[in-house]
Design an enzyme around this catalytic site. Structure first.
Site, short mmCIF file in Angstrom:
data_model
loop_
_atom_site.label_atom_id
_atom_site.label_comp_id
_atom_site.label_asym_id
_atom_site.label_seq_id
_atom_site.Cartn_x
_atom_site.Cartn_y
_atom_site.Cartn_z
N GLU A 364 35.18 -30.83 -58.17
CA GLU A 364 36.51 -30.86 -58.81
C GLU A 364 36.97 -32.29 -59.13
O GLU A 364 37.98 -32.47 -59.77
CB GLU A 364 37.54 -30.19 -57.90
CG GLU A 364 37.39 -28.68 -57.78
CD GLU A 364 36.48 -28.27 -56.63
OE1 GLU A 364 35.61 -29.07 -56.23
OE2 GLU A 364 36.63 -27.14 -56.15
N LYS A 470 37.38 -26.76 -33.32
CA LYS A 470 38.73 -26.72 -32.75
C LYS A 470 38.65 -26.37 -31.28
O LYS A 470 38.41 -25.22 -30.91
CB LYS A 470 39.59 -25.72 -33.52
CG LYS A 470 39.69 -26.07 -34.99
CD LYS A 470 40.67 -25.20 -35.75
CE LYS A 470 40.78 -25.64 -37.19
NZ LYS A 470 39.70 -25.18 -38.05
N TRP A 475 40.92 -31.38 -32.31
CA TRP A 475 39.80 -31.32 -33.23
C TRP A 475 38.68 -32.25 -32.84
O TRP A 475 38.90 -33.42 -32.52
CB TRP A 475 40.27 -31.69 -34.65
CG TRP A 475 41.12 -30.64 -35.29
CD1 TRP A 475 41.51 -29.45 -34.73
CD2 TRP A 475 41.67 -30.68 -36.60
NE1 TRP A 475 42.28 -28.75 -35.61
CE2 TRP A 475 42.40 -29.48 -36.77
CE3 TRP A 475 41.63 -31.60 -37.64
CZ2 TRP A 475 43.09 -29.19 -37.95
CZ3 TRP A 475 42.31 -31.32 -38.81
CH2 TRP A 475 43.03 -30.12 -38.96
#
Ligand code: ADP
Length: 588
Positions: A364, A470, A475
């Site tokens: 993108e 997680k 994290w």
């Protein structure tokens, strides 16, 4: 009423892909474009010849009834012919749709049908694949093999013979008959050279609006169906112009470029176009992308810069170490598409004196959005490790990190957030327009990556949000774990994935491929990790595997690994690190 303004008195010329070809054919007519073929033989051409053939192709496409806006697919490796398609198709106003032949057949069917390609140009070696897909691709009216008539005839016989290989005689005959039937049913199967042969070598490239669509590339669709990203002439030129800059690829006419990254992986990161802008020599490697073949081509063609994903550079490094030298003229490598492990870039820099440019981007973002290059003012110790991170946003791209509540996260080089981008070559929606809601959030494109940014604007990707482990509400960066493991000389490749854990939600499992002949043990891997990551990050288990699965673009497929190890249970479901140990590690 809009505020009046005085119009600048400068020529208004749209930014068009055809202008690159016109420029390259005039200013760099004799500079070479070299292609390595399936047999390893090399075919030589020039930017001047390429422009003539692109013009012939544009006439031929016209004759086939390809109109503006029509999608023309390519299913092909990097070659001069593919480069001709890169210029002729958008140049005449049609849309070049590059397709990755390594995708699963159902993804290929989805992509070609979604794009409604009317013609597909393919490498003759892919004829069996084409034959197996074509019946389900009703929009494709022309199949063009990228070869001459004799080579197409040979490919047809080969495909038929191969269909019967390793089968009992009766089954072989049936399989061959099926293949022959499929090949005969391919609509308008023809060879590329005959298509071009009688066409004129000049073409009046139309003056299109610069916002017209030029190229279409689908994301790999790791979740859900692949999504089409539709580049414009303007976005393509802006991306290419900025990516040649000294602090990006530092590309010039003095360079020889070998894009190892395939032309179906986000337009080979713009090199077919940026190469034309600077008029450098191009070396197109075809399908042979193993370490030895890439080394030989880099060496014999005196390539100065090459570009690709980390796995490619891992195998080239093995060849370089085995041969005890670097390819003769190689000065720098750009690494992107996945995090470049520090151990890998250290080896290139320290053992072979090759500069490593670590860049970040995605389909993108055309794709280059950020790149790590030091400045005069960068302290030496930072300069030496800058390439461990993904660098600064290019001019024309803005980057920002946001927390879950959508608030900007401080740029302290530690705090992480969801990475968002905006800019001249960032997608604002997916093809076809209007079908799905725009992915933008307040004008920003959410990348799906988690990152920190420091006070100098240097970004570090810590993970893809779907790969983050997680654990206990916090994290763990799978990239950091992998990079730390790769610091052990006995580790060739590593992948960390999060697996469900009754107490911590998820805990890391580390999969390791040993370097050939290395004896590294689980304890040694954990040892090397202990020195580099917090104790509570240590994986609950380390498993040695022969190889890791890769995606169609050469990245480690975490999705496949998570599926493969879905039923895996940590031997000790009790966490190996207690609350107390975790508090100690955090310095509490
Ligand atoms: P896919 O991997 O799904 O085929 P892309 O090629 O568009 O699609 O991949 C883009 C993603 O690749 C980014 O969002 C990011 O997660 C990852 N990526 C690309 N370059 C880097 C890099 N230098 N470091 C870390 N991750 C990267």
């Amino acid at each position: 009423m809009s505020t009046p303004f005085i119009r600048g008195q400068m020529m208004e010329q749209p930014l068009l892909i055809s202008s690159i070809l016109t420029h390259a054919s005039q200013a760099h007519a004799t500079t070479e474009v070299v292609s390595s073929t399936a047999t390893g033989a090399v075919v030589r051409s020039t930017w001047g010849q390429l422009a003539g053939r692109a013009a012939q192709l544009a006439h031929a496409l016209d004759a086939l009834g390809i109109k503006r806006e029509t999608r023309v697919g390519t299913l092909a490796w990097n070659s001069a012919r593919h480069l001709e398609l890169y210029y002729a198709v958008p140049g005449m106003g049609a849309i070049l749709h590059t397709i990755n032949p390594r995708l699963f057949p159902e993804q290929l069917r989805y992509i070609v049908n979604d794009a409604a390609d009317q013609a597909v140009f393919f490498d003759p070696a892919l004829l069996p694949l084409v034959a197996s897909l074509a019946a389900d691709l009703p929009t494709v009216r022309h199949w063009v093999a990228l070869c001459n008539a004799g080579e197409l005839a040979a490919a047809v016989s080969e495909a038929t013979a191969a269909a019967g290989k390793a089968l009992a005689p009766d089954d072989a005959a049936a399989a061959q008959a099926t293949m022959a039937r499929r090949l005969a049913a391919l609509p308008d199967l023809r060879d590329y050279e005959s298509l071009l042969q009688t066409q004129p070598t000049t073409f009046a490239w139309p003056e299109l609006p610069e916002t017209a669509a030029a190229a279409l590339c689908y994301t790999s669709g790791t979740t859900g169906n692949p999504k089409g990203v539709l580049y414009s002439h303007r976005s393509t030129l802006m991306h290419s112009l900025v990516s040649i800059a000294p602090d990006v690829l530092n590309l010039s006419a003095r360079d020889t470029v070998l894009p190892v990254v395939p032309m179906f992986h986000v337009n080979a990161w713009g090199l077919p176009f940026s190469g034309g802008i600077v008029g450098c020599k191009m070396v197109m490697p075809g399908a042979r992308l193993d370490g030895d073949s890439v080394f030989d081509l880099l060496d014999s063609e005196a390539v100065t810069i090459s570009v690709g994903v980390p796995t490619v550079w891992l195998s080239l490094l093995q060849t370089m170490r085995a041969r005890g030298r670097k390819p003769s003229a190689l000065k720098r490598l750009m690494v992107g598409g996945a995090a470049c492990p520090p151990a890998l870039s250290d080896a290139y820099v320290n053992e072979f004196g090759i500069e490593v440019l670590h860049g970040w981007g995605m389909t993108e973002t055309s794709p280059i959005a950020a790149l790590a290059a030091p400045r005069n003012t960068t302290p030496a110790e930072v300069a030496a490790t800058l390439r461990y991170r993904q660098g600064r946003a290019l001019f024309g791209i803005r980057i920002e990190i946001f927390d879950q509540a959508g608030q900007p996260v401080v740029h302290d080089g530690r705090s992480t957030g969801n990475l968002m981008v905006r800019g001249h070559w960032v997608a604002d929606s997916y093809f076809p327009a209007g079908r799905a809601q725009s992915p933008l959030v307040d004008g920003w494109f959410p990348t799906g990556d988690v990152a920190n940014i420091d006070h100098e604007g240097i970004v570090q990707i810590t993970d893809r949000s779907k790969d983050v482990i997680k654990s206990g509400g916090e994290w763990i960066s799978s990239i950091d774990l992998e990079n730390a493991a790769l610091a052990h000389p006995g580790v060739a490749e590593a992948a960390a994935i999060g697996l469900p854990h009754p107490k911590w939600d998820e805990r890391p499992l580390l999969l390791v491929v040993r370097r050939e002949g290395a004896q590294v043990t689980r304890e040694q891997v954990l040892d090397v990790l202990s020195g580099k990551v917090a104790r509570w990050w240590l994986p609950n288990d380390v498993i040695f595997v022969q190889s890791l699965p890769h995606t169609a673009t050469g990245k480690i497929s975490k999705l496949t690994l998570r599926q493969e190890y879905r039923d895996y249970r940590f031997a000790d479901v009790e966490p190996i690190v207690t609350h107390a140990a975790r508090a100690t590690a955090a310095g509490q």
